[in-house]
Each structure stands twice: as C-alpha cells, then as structure tokens.
Design a protein around this motif. Structure first.
Motif, short mmCIF file in Angstrom:
data_model
loop_
_atom_site.label_atom_id
_atom_site.label_comp_id
_atom_site.label_asym_id
_atom_site.label_seq_id
_atom_site.Cartn_x
_atom_site.Cartn_y
_atom_site.Cartn_z
N ILE A 173 -6.00 -3.06 12.75
CA ILE A 173 -4.95 -2.71 11.83
C ILE A 173 -3.74 -2.43 12.50
N GLY A 174 -3.82 -1.56 13.57
CA GLY A 174 -2.55 -1.52 14.51
C GLY A 174 -2.04 -2.82 14.73
N LEU A 177 -0.01 -4.15 11.68
CA LEU A 177 1.21 -3.33 11.27
C LEU A 177 2.29 -3.58 12.33
N ARG A 181 6.08 -5.67 11.44
CA ARG A 181 7.37 -5.40 11.98
C ARG A 181 8.03 -6.57 12.55
N THR A 213 -4.27 3.09 1.40
CA THR A 213 -3.75 3.79 2.71
C THR A 213 -3.24 2.82 3.47
N THR A 214 -3.90 1.60 3.54
CA THR A 214 -3.40 0.57 4.39
C THR A 214 -2.13 0.07 3.90
N VAL A 216 0.25 1.51 1.96
CA VAL A 216 1.37 2.18 2.13
C VAL A 216 1.90 2.09 3.52
N MET A 217 0.96 2.00 4.55
CA MET A 217 1.29 1.94 5.81
C MET A 217 1.73 0.60 6.09
N ILE A 219 3.65 -1.19 3.93
CA ILE A 219 4.74 -1.11 3.51
C ILE A 219 6.05 -0.55 4.30
N ALA A 220 5.33 0.73 4.98
CA ALA A 220 6.51 1.33 5.81
C ALA A 220 6.91 0.53 7.04
N CYS A 221 5.84 -0.47 7.29
CA CYS A 221 6.22 -1.25 8.33
C CYS A 221 6.97 -2.64 8.10
N SER A 242 5.78 4.15 -2.93
CA SER A 242 6.22 3.72 -1.57
C SER A 242 7.58 2.95 -1.75
N LEU A 245 10.21 5.43 -2.33
CA LEU A 245 10.54 6.31 -0.92
C LEU A 245 11.67 5.38 -0.12
N LEU A 246 11.24 4.18 -0.45
CA LEU A 246 12.15 3.27 0.71
C LEU A 246 13.46 2.91 -0.27
#
Lengths: 263, 263
Positions: A173-174, A177, A181, A213-214, A216-217, A219-221, A242, A245-246
């Motif tokens: 997962i890391g 993500l 990016r 949860t995956t 949202v993470m 989307i943040a990336c 999400s 918030l962005l």
C-alpha cells in the motif's frame, strides 16, 4: 473524481449467472443503480467463466447501453474481446487495460487510436508486478510516452499503480501511494491516475472500511479515479468529503447531496 | 499513532459545568472512557470561562490522575496555567502549546526543560497563521531548532501545521497536508507531527465524517498524532485502518480489536 462502477464483472456470481441466462434485468439494474449512485463510467468484464468471451462482451455492452448512456470501460485481458466491446460503444470508452509489455502495449494503443478511447495502463509488465516504486514509475513513463507519441492526449491516459491485497502484502500500500505521487509528476499536464480499489481488501472481514480508507489515502496522494463500488454509500461519502477537503468544489452544508446533483 | 483525547476542555459545556461545580465524576468518567477507547494521552484545558484558570487547571489534573494514569497534555495559552498543571503531573506530560513567537517560545522551552516534557509547537507566530506552506515550515524549523538547541530530544517535539475549519477556508486543508509532508523532512530523525483535528469540521453538519476523512488524508501525508475525540468509534477505526495500510503493525483479520489490545 471519476468513479468507474466495478459491479458488472463476471467474477461476481449474480453477473456470471446473468450472462449465462441472458438475464438483461440483472445487468440493467446494476447499470442503473451504479449510475444513479454516482458512477460516471461503468466497467464491463465478462469474467473468466464465459465460454465465448467475445459474444458475452457484445451482449453485455448492448444490454447496458439499452438502459443507461453512461460511458463504458471495456475490461479484458484479451485485445480481441476489448475490440468486440469497443465496436459497439456509443460513447467514448476506456480500454482496461494494457501493461508495459511491448506487444500488448502496441496492440492496445492501436485500438485506442482507432476507436478514440481512453487507455488504462497498469504499471507492470511481462516480468510481473514490480516491488519497487521506481520500476512501476518507469513502466508508467514507458506507457505514457508510447501513448502520447501515438497521438493519445495526456488527459485520456490513466496510469494504475497496481493495488494488491493488504492481507497478503502490507508493504504494497505504501508502494502504491508513493507510485501515485510520482506518476503525477511524470508530465505537465500530468497523466491521470486510477486504481482497481477493491482488490486491497480481498479476504478482509470489513472490506468497506479497508476500501474507503485506502481510497481517501490515495486521493490525498493524487488519485484521480478509481474502479470501485459506487453502491457502497460510505465509500462514496468518503470520496466526496476528500474532494471537498482538497477544495475541488465549493463548500456548502449539504455538500454530499450537492456533489451528486452536480455529476 | 498517538491519539490525545480532546474531551476534557472547558469549551465543552459538560466540562465547563463540572469545573464550576467541582463535579469529579464527570471529569473522571471522561478520562476513563477516553483512555479505554484508545487515547494514550489526555488533553486538559480549563477553557475560557474558568474564573481562576490556575486553580481550575490544578483541580482538573488532580481529579484526572485520581482516576487514570494516562499522561496529560497541559493545554493553555498562558504559561503560568501550564506550569501550574505541569507541577502536578505524575507522568511525562506534553506542553500544548507554543508558537514561533520568540518570547513565548523561550518561556515554554524553559518549562519543557524544567519539567522534562514534550513540546507542541504551532506553526504560527505573532503575525498570525501564515497562508503559505513555506512560512509554516519555516516557523516549524524555528521551533525545532530552538527546542533541540535547548536539549529537548527530537522525539519530544510535536509540530502542528494548524488546522482551520474547511467551512471557512477550503484551501487550508491542502496547505495543512503539504505542511505535514514538509515538516517530516526537516530533520532525521524527523520531528513528530500533530494536529487539533476537530477544528476542521467546525460548523459542519456531519462533523465525524469530515474529521475522519481529514485524519486519514493527514496520516497518508505523515501525521504521527492528533488531538481528537477517541469516543468517535468510526474515527478510531479509520485511524487504525490507516496505520494497518501503512504497515505500522501486522495484519490479522481481527486487527481492529488487536490494535486496541496492544495499546
């Protein structure tokens, strides 16, 4: 963000049965419900069980288009099955998917040009799914370069960092993500990013929690789109929040409702 | 990740009344329930209404420590109120908070050294809350440098990117997330990051959804700890699942339960 509805896939038992029995109602109901829930594209995959994959794909595409005018993502490992679907698509479609493998990439780029579709590229190749961010991004660049060279606009190219089940590879997962990016930095304008979300929760008891949860993470990336289940209300609410918030759309107290109305 | 329970704060009506009436039960119940729900530290803030803030802080710290042995985050804008709380703390405490303003920073670093506590630094100063990532990170660096120079170990320094309500400044969340990413790059080992989460949802109808979505995005960007409501079950589940997805502990099917047992 673009949610591609994942439910019309022969890996689901209801869809497999509907394909076997030529049961239009089940397919059309899934198409309508996904579109109503906010899917702006529907994935179409006949699954591994269909005996004649080409005619099953044709039947699915025709059946869906009788019910909704949502664009389709034509999903198969076989270029000939994809082409059979593309021939019937009334709206601009998405090819799901190529990899970085040269022969496959060439064949699917040709199809994307011929049928003026989007192209989804998985960041893997004939050697498998790389375990490093760097190699995934290199494959992404290879797909992006070849596709743009062939004249496919960057906004039609969707790069997929490959999502594997957390249960069987937690470091994945890391990597996924970080790949998102870095894929977004490959060009300006950036290619789009997409992922097959639900794979992350294969074998998990609380799949919806792990999926959202995956999402949202991711989307943040920088994730732009996902093949996911729009019928999962909590997933859609997490996605919409999400985006809020962005700063992708203007806040109002009823933003959850307003977002869907604006689709 | 470290969740600092936010509920013992005089801004909440039940806590304000309990302080006024010297009602120990309400405070001790909040302390126990937050600790049971997974808070590994409890924030203590007498709120703006207390007439004698020093004696209110003393009473709160003593009352809480009669019920639980969870470490405390002593939260006040006034150094003298913070010191009154620190004097009574039995476990290693956290000072909440300094800013980059020199006089305040010097005073609170002295307190942190004298009482051997952690130090929370908001990335703002006498000019207010900067609207740019760069200036927030510069203030973060100023706090980090001054604190480490005074001998505070990096692992005891918590930098806060400042969370503002999405309703009143939607661009703030993106700035906050990018600030977290960059604060983590300031030193090796990196300083810890923290935020006052619930501020993001001030005035929103569905506060829990906005809070937990913000938390998951921030964790994806490197957030290490949050002052938040551990009694919000969905928030805690989202936090635990984020940590799982980032490979912070080993997957098992009952990971939600296992995580809390391991606290």
């Amino acid at each position: 963000m673009l949610i591609v509805g994942e439910r019309i896939n022969g890996m689901f038992q209801d869809v497999r049965k509907a394909i076997q029995n030529k049961d239009k109602n089940t397919i059309q109901d899934l198409a309508k419900r996904q579109a109503d829930a906010g899917a702006r594209m529907l994935d179409v995959n006949v699954g591994p069980a269909a005996s004649d994959q080409i005619s099953a794909m044709k039947w699915l595409v025709e059946t869906i288009q009788q019910a909704v005018d949502t664009p389709l993502s034509i999903d198969s490992a076989k270029p000939e099955v994809i082409e059979a679907g593309l021939k019937l698509c009334k709206k601009k479609a998405l090819i799901n998917s190529t990899t970085g493998e040269k022969a496959k990439l060439d064949a699917l780029i040709t199809l994307a040009c011929d049928y003026k579709t989007g192209l989804l590229g998985l960041t893997m190749d004939e050697k498998g799914i790389p375990n490093s961010v760097q190699t995934r991004v290199e494959i992404g660049l290879k797909i992006l370069s070849a596709a743009t060279e062939a004249g496919i606009p960057t906004e039609d190219i969707y790069l997929d960092p490959v999502v594997l089940p957390v249960k069987f590879g937690q470091d994945q997962i890391g990597i996924m993500l970080q790949t998102i990016r870095e894929l977004k930095l490959l060009s300006d304008p950036a290619p789009k990013t997409i992922c097959g979300l639900s794979n992350v929760s294969q074998g998990c008891p609380d799949r919806s929690l792990v999926n959202r949860t995956t999402l949202v993470m991711a989307i943040a990336c920088g994730l732009d789109s996902a093949i996911a289940d729009p019928l999962d209300k909590q997933l859609m609410e997490a996605m919409i929040t999400s985006e809020l918030l962005l700063n992708k759309f203007i806040y109002c107290d009823s933003y959850l409702t307003a977002y869907k109305k604006a689709l």
